[in-house]
Each structure stands twice: as structure tokens, then as C-alpha cells.
Design an enzyme around this catalytic site. Structure first.
Site, PDB file in Angstrom:
ATOM      1  N   TYR A 119      -7.624 -45.988   5.152  1.00 11.33           N
ATOM      2  CA  TYR A 119      -6.655 -46.822   6.105  1.00 11.33           C
ATOM      3  C   TYR A 119      -5.564 -45.752   6.533  1.00 11.33           C
ATOM      4  O   TYR A 119      -4.629 -46.198   7.357  1.00 11.33           O
ATOM      5  CB  TYR A 119      -6.091 -47.705   5.112  1.00 11.33           C
ATOM      6  CG  TYR A 119      -6.907 -49.039   5.155  1.00 11.33           C
ATOM      7  CD1 TYR A 119      -8.032 -49.166   5.710  1.00 11.33           C
ATOM      8  CD2 TYR A 119      -5.957 -50.243   4.713  1.00 11.33           C
ATOM      9  CE1 TYR A 119      -8.613 -50.323   6.054  1.00 11.33           C
ATOM     10  CE2 TYR A 119      -7.098 -51.478   4.544  1.00 11.33           C
ATOM     11  CZ  TYR A 119      -8.225 -51.371   5.135  1.00 11.33           C
ATOM     12  OH  TYR A 119      -9.018 -52.662   5.045  1.00 11.33           O
ATOM     13  N   ASN A 168     -10.220 -54.733   1.206  1.00 14.66           N
ATOM     14  CA  ASN A 168      -9.647 -55.066   2.634  1.00 14.66           C
ATOM     15  C   ASN A 168      -9.729 -56.380   2.674  1.00 14.66           C
ATOM     16  O   ASN A 168     -10.348 -57.437   1.883  1.00 14.66           O
ATOM     17  CB  ASN A 168     -10.878 -54.519   3.537  1.00 14.66           C
ATOM     18  CG  ASN A 168     -12.334 -54.858   3.235  1.00 14.66           C
ATOM     19  OD1 ASN A 168     -12.472 -56.118   3.097  1.00 14.66           O
ATOM     20  ND2 ASN A 168     -13.139 -53.935   2.852  1.00 14.66           N
ATOM     21  N   THR A 226      -4.207 -45.083   1.471  1.00 12.77           N
ATOM     22  CA  THR A 226      -3.943 -43.563   2.016  1.00 12.77           C
ATOM     23  C   THR A 226      -5.195 -42.832   1.969  1.00 12.77           C
ATOM     24  O   THR A 226      -5.341 -41.654   2.398  1.00 12.77           O
ATOM     25  CB  THR A 226      -3.085 -42.824   1.140  1.00 12.77           C
ATOM     26  OG1 THR A 226      -3.582 -42.634  -0.371  1.00 12.77           O
ATOM     27  CG2 THR A 226      -1.626 -43.217   0.900  1.00 12.77           C
ATOM     28  N   GLY A 227      -6.417 -43.538   2.035  1.00 10.55           N
ATOM     29  CA  GLY A 227      -7.797 -42.997   2.198  1.00 10.55           C
ATOM     30  C   GLY A 227      -8.168 -43.442   3.605  1.00 10.55           C
ATOM     31  O   GLY A 227      -7.661 -43.068   4.607  1.00 10.55           O
ATOM     32  N   ASP A 274     -10.354 -40.958 -12.273  1.00  9.69           N
ATOM     33  CA  ASP A 274     -10.914 -42.202 -11.688  1.00  9.69           C
ATOM     34  C   ASP A 274     -10.618 -43.541 -12.322  1.00  9.69           C
ATOM     35  O   ASP A 274     -10.653 -43.677 -13.411  1.00  9.69           O
ATOM     36  CB  ASP A 274     -12.681 -41.820 -12.098  1.00  9.69           C
ATOM     37  CG  ASP A 274     -13.488 -42.741 -11.411  1.00  9.69           C
ATOM     38  OD1 ASP A 274     -12.933 -43.891 -11.150  1.00  9.69           O
ATOM     39  OD2 ASP A 274     -14.504 -42.445 -11.459  1.00  9.69           O
ATOM     40  N   ILE A 275     -10.325 -44.302 -11.344  1.00 11.57           N
ATOM     41  CA  ILE A 275      -9.459 -45.544 -11.496  1.00 11.57           C
ATOM     42  C   ILE A 275     -10.728 -46.545 -12.667  1.00 11.57           C
ATOM     43  O   ILE A 275     -10.270 -47.177 -13.425  1.00 11.57           O
ATOM     44  CB  ILE A 275      -8.893 -46.387 -10.668  1.00 11.57           C
ATOM     45  CG1 ILE A 275      -8.095 -47.457 -11.254  1.00 11.57           C
ATOM     46  CG2 ILE A 275     -10.149 -47.002  -9.606  1.00 11.57           C
ATOM     47  CD1 ILE A 275      -6.830 -47.616 -10.495  1.00 11.57           C
ATOM     48  N   GLY A 332     -14.712 -45.912  -0.591  1.00 14.02           N
ATOM     49  CA  GLY A 332     -13.653 -45.371  -1.278  1.00 14.02           C
ATOM     50  C   GLY A 332     -13.602 -46.098  -2.782  1.00 14.02           C
ATOM     51  O   GLY A 332     -14.691 -46.134  -3.450  1.00 14.02           O
ATOM     52  N   VAL A 333     -12.459 -46.300  -3.185  1.00 13.13           N
ATOM     53  CA  VAL A 333     -12.312 -46.910  -4.546  1.00 13.13           C
ATOM     54  C   VAL A 333     -12.849 -48.044  -4.563  1.00 13.13           C
ATOM     55  O   VAL A 333     -13.094 -48.645  -5.649  1.00 13.13           O
ATOM     56  CB  VAL A 333     -10.776 -46.716  -4.797  1.00 13.13           C
ATOM     57  CG1 VAL A 333      -9.941 -47.681  -4.245  1.00 13.13           C
ATOM     58  CG2 VAL A 333     -10.379 -46.709  -6.402  1.00 13.13           C
ATOM     59  N   ASP A 334     -12.786 -48.990  -3.506  1.00 16.75           N
ATOM     60  CA  ASP A 334     -13.549 -50.420  -3.476  1.00 16.75           C
ATOM     61  C   ASP A 334     -15.069 -50.197  -4.020  1.00 16.75           C
ATOM     62  O   ASP A 334     -15.327 -50.882  -4.638  1.00 16.75           O
ATOM     63  CB  ASP A 334     -13.132 -50.823  -1.973  1.00 16.75           C
ATOM     64  CG  ASP A 334     -13.465 -52.354  -1.998  1.00 16.75           C
ATOM     65  OD1 ASP A 334     -13.813 -53.133  -2.964  1.00 16.75           O
ATOM     66  OD2 ASP A 334     -13.470 -52.897  -0.958  1.00 16.75           O
TER      67      ASP A 334
HETATM   68  N1  AR6 Z   1     -10.196 -43.672  -8.599  1.00 17.18           N
HETATM   69  C1  AR6 Z   1      -9.136 -43.371  -7.901  1.00 17.18           C
HETATM   70  N2  AR6 Z   1      -8.829 -43.274  -6.889  1.00 17.18           N
HETATM   71  C2  AR6 Z   1      -9.938 -43.111  -5.898  1.00 17.18           C
HETATM   72  C3  AR6 Z   1     -11.248 -43.274  -6.327  1.00 17.18           C
HETATM   73  C4  AR6 Z   1     -11.385 -43.535  -7.596  1.00 17.18           C
HETATM   74  N3  AR6 Z   1     -12.477 -43.756  -8.201  1.00 17.18           N
HETATM   75  N4  AR6 Z   1     -11.988 -43.157  -5.089  1.00 17.18           N
HETATM   76  C5  AR6 Z   1     -11.223 -42.830  -4.091  1.00 17.18           C
HETATM   77  N5  AR6 Z   1     -10.067 -42.884  -4.503  1.00 17.18           N
HETATM   78  P1  AR6 Z   1      -9.580 -45.774  -0.011  1.00 17.18           P
HETATM   79  P2  AR6 Z   1      -7.703 -47.246   1.685  1.00 17.18           P
HETATM   80  C6  AR6 Z   1      -8.739 -42.517  -3.942  1.00 17.18           C
HETATM   81  O1  AR6 Z   1     -10.015 -45.178   1.055  1.00 17.18           O
HETATM   82  O2  AR6 Z   1      -7.165 -46.442   2.103  1.00 17.18           O
HETATM   83  C7  AR6 Z   1     -12.505 -49.352   1.624  1.00 17.18           C
HETATM   84  O3  AR6 Z   1     -13.677 -49.239   2.335  1.00 17.18           O
HETATM   85  C8  AR6 Z   1      -8.884 -41.861  -2.249  1.00 17.18           C
HETATM   86  O4  AR6 Z   1      -9.142 -40.578  -2.638  1.00 17.18           O
HETATM   87  O5  AR6 Z   1     -10.468 -46.050  -1.288  1.00 17.18           O
HETATM   88  O6  AR6 Z   1      -6.837 -48.356   1.176  1.00 17.18           O
HETATM   89  C9  AR6 Z   1     -12.094 -50.644   1.601  1.00 17.18           C
HETATM   90  O7  AR6 Z   1     -13.179 -51.591   1.497  1.00 17.18           O
HETATM   91  C10 AR6 Z   1      -7.453 -42.247  -1.791  1.00 17.18           C
HETATM   92  O8  AR6 Z   1      -6.487 -41.260  -2.296  1.00 17.18           O
HETATM   93  O9  AR6 Z   1      -8.589 -46.952   0.243  1.00 17.18           O
HETATM   94  C11 AR6 Z   1     -10.996 -50.981   2.730  1.00 17.18           C
HETATM   95  O10 AR6 Z   1     -11.754 -51.349   3.826  1.00 17.18           O
HETATM   96  C12 AR6 Z   1      -7.183 -43.702  -2.332  1.00 17.18           C
HETATM   97  O11 AR6 Z   1      -8.250 -43.809  -3.581  1.00 17.18           O
HETATM   98  C13 AR6 Z   1     -10.548 -49.472   2.951  1.00 17.18           C
HETATM   99  O12 AR6 Z   1     -11.596 -48.651   2.434  1.00 17.18           O
HETATM  100  C14 AR6 Z   1      -7.519 -44.773  -1.333  1.00 17.18           C
HETATM  101  O13 AR6 Z   1      -8.462 -44.669  -0.477  1.00 17.18           O
HETATM  102  C15 AR6 Z   1      -9.152 -49.232   2.150  1.00 17.18           C
HETATM  103  O14 AR6 Z   1      -8.698 -47.973   2.519  1.00 17.18           O
END
Ligand code: AR6
Length: 188
Positions: A136, A35, A133-134, A21-22, A43-45
Site C-alpha cells: 500500500y 484489503n 507500508t508494504g 514474523d507475525i 505480504g503479511v495477509d
Molecule cells: N510478519 C510481519 N510483517 C510482515 C510479514 C510477516 N510475516 N510479511 C510481510 N510483512 P503488506 P499493506 C511486512 O504489503 O502495505 C496484501 O496483498 C511487510 O514487510 O503485507 O498493508 C493485502 O491483501 C511490510 O512492512 O501490507 C492488501 O491487498 C508490512 O508487513 C495489501 O497487501 C505490510 O506490508 C495490503 O498492503
């Protein structure tokens, strides 16, 4: 969760891969997969804003007022609020649209700008999630190669960082990054 890890030294920098977990990383700066609006999200945001508290969003609002939206391929930096990390770099990756909309270059740019902005702010250690990769939808194997290649290239050009850590949330993503790191270690 398995505690997998792998690493590769490139000049002054250790590129490391861990599952985890980051928000829990003890590094100078962590990167957020944000975004363009910079107002938080899922997600991570969402995880970073929850763990870091409202100070991060307040700073993002100030940046929005000053410079407007953050375009894809760009990044901005704030403090880390309640996180262990001193800084959060909010990077905006591309939305995957099938590969014909410059997504590869935009993703590489999001990584490169994050590396540059973090090192210009004095960070020595920086942790990335797998940007785009989530939600998006960017294919993970393709994104992993771009992420690792961009980090590798940065280390060849700059000795400012001692560690670039990729923090991968799930096993498939971790394995894709591991293959990409192996390819850099042993080019075909
Ligand atoms: N630690 C590490 N990686 C994580 C965590 C965490 N706590 N939580 C999720 N991931 P995403 P995107 C992984 O969707 O594709 C948001 O709503 C997740 O499993 O977070 O760049 C923003 O506001 C995946 O492998 O980011 C934007 O609108 C990776 O992080 C949009 O999503 C990225 O998934 C950005 O989408």
C-alpha cells in the site's frame, strides 16, 4: 535475523517492538494488514492465511456475505485457525496516494479499531504488523509515528490490554518504530 527489541510501559500496557514474523507470535490476537475484499492477498495477509489454514478464509467469506466489504480504516475479527493466536483482526489500512486523501486519519483508525475490537473480544495481548507500508506504499517513518501514537493514546484511555506488540519484518521498519517510540518516551 537480529533479535532486536524495545519497550515502553504506559499505564497497564507494555508497548513492545520486535523484529520477526507475525504468524509465529504467541499472543491472544494478531492483526492482519488485509484489503477491503477480505479474501486474502500477498505480504503479511498471504503469510497469515497460509499459516492459519482455510478456516480463516471461510470465516472471512461469512463476514463478506453478512456485511459486505470492509472499508479502509475499519477491521473485522475471525478465529486464528492453526495459528498460536486465538484471533486474527483483519484491519484495512489506506493505500498511499500522496497524503492528501486522509491517509493519516485512515491509518490511525485502522489501528484504533483493531485495538478496540481485540480488547472487546477479550484479548489481553495483541500483535500488529506495520499496516499499509508494504504493497500500500505508506511512508514507513510517517506510518510508524501514527501507529505508536495511536497505541500510546489507547493505553492512556484503556487498561484492557497487557501488551501491544509491533512485529516488524525488516530493519528499516524496526528502526522507524524505534524512533517513534523514543519520541513518545521523550517528547521534544
Ligand atoms: N510478519 C510481519 N510483517 C510482515 C510479514 C510477516 N510475516 N510479511 C510481510 N510483512 P503488506 P499493506 C511486512 O504489503 O502495505 C496484501 O496483498 C511487510 O514487510 O503485507 O498493508 C493485502 O491483501 C511490510 O512492512 O501490507 C492488501 O491487498 C508490512 O508487513 C495489501 O497487501 C505490510 O506490508 C495490503 O498492503
Amino acid at each position: 535475523m537480529t533479535t532486536s527489541s524495545a519497550s515502553l510501559r504506559v499505564n497497564a500496557t507494555e508497548i513492545t517492538l520486535v523484529r520477526g514474523d507475525i504468524t509465529r507470535q504467541e499472543v491472544d490476537a494478531i492483526v492482519n494488514a488485509a484489503n477491503s475484499g477480505l479474501m486474502g492477498g500477498g505480504g503479511v495477509d498471504g503469510a497469515i492465511h497460509r499459516a492459519g489454514g482455510p478456516a480463516i478464509l471461510e470465516e472471512c467469506k461469512g463476514i463478506r456475505e453478512q456485511q459486505g466489504k470492509c472499508p479502509s480504516g475499519e477491521a473485522v475479527i475471525t478465529g486464528g485457525g492453526k495459528l498460536k493466536a486465538r484471533f486474527v483482526v483483519h484491519a484495512v489500512g489506506p493505500i498511499w496516494r500522496g497524503g492528501s486523501g486522509n491517509e493519516d486519519e485512515t491509518l490511525a483508525s485502522a489501528y484504533r479499531r483493531s485495538l478496540t475490537i481485540a480488547s472487546e473480544s477479550g484479548a489481553k495481548t495483541l500483535a500488529f504488523p506495520s499496516i499499509s507500508t508494504g504493497a500500500y506504499g505508506f511512508p514507513v517513518d510517517r506510518a510508524a509515528k501514527i501507529a505508536v501514537d495511536t497505541a500510546h493514546r489507547f493505553c492512556l484511555e484503556s487498561t484492557s490490554l497487557s501488551e501491544i506488540r509491533f512485529v516488524l519484518f525488516d530493519e528499516h521498519t524496526y528502526n522507524c518504530f524505534k524512533s517513534a517510540l523514543e519520541r513518545v518516551r521523550n517528547p521534544a
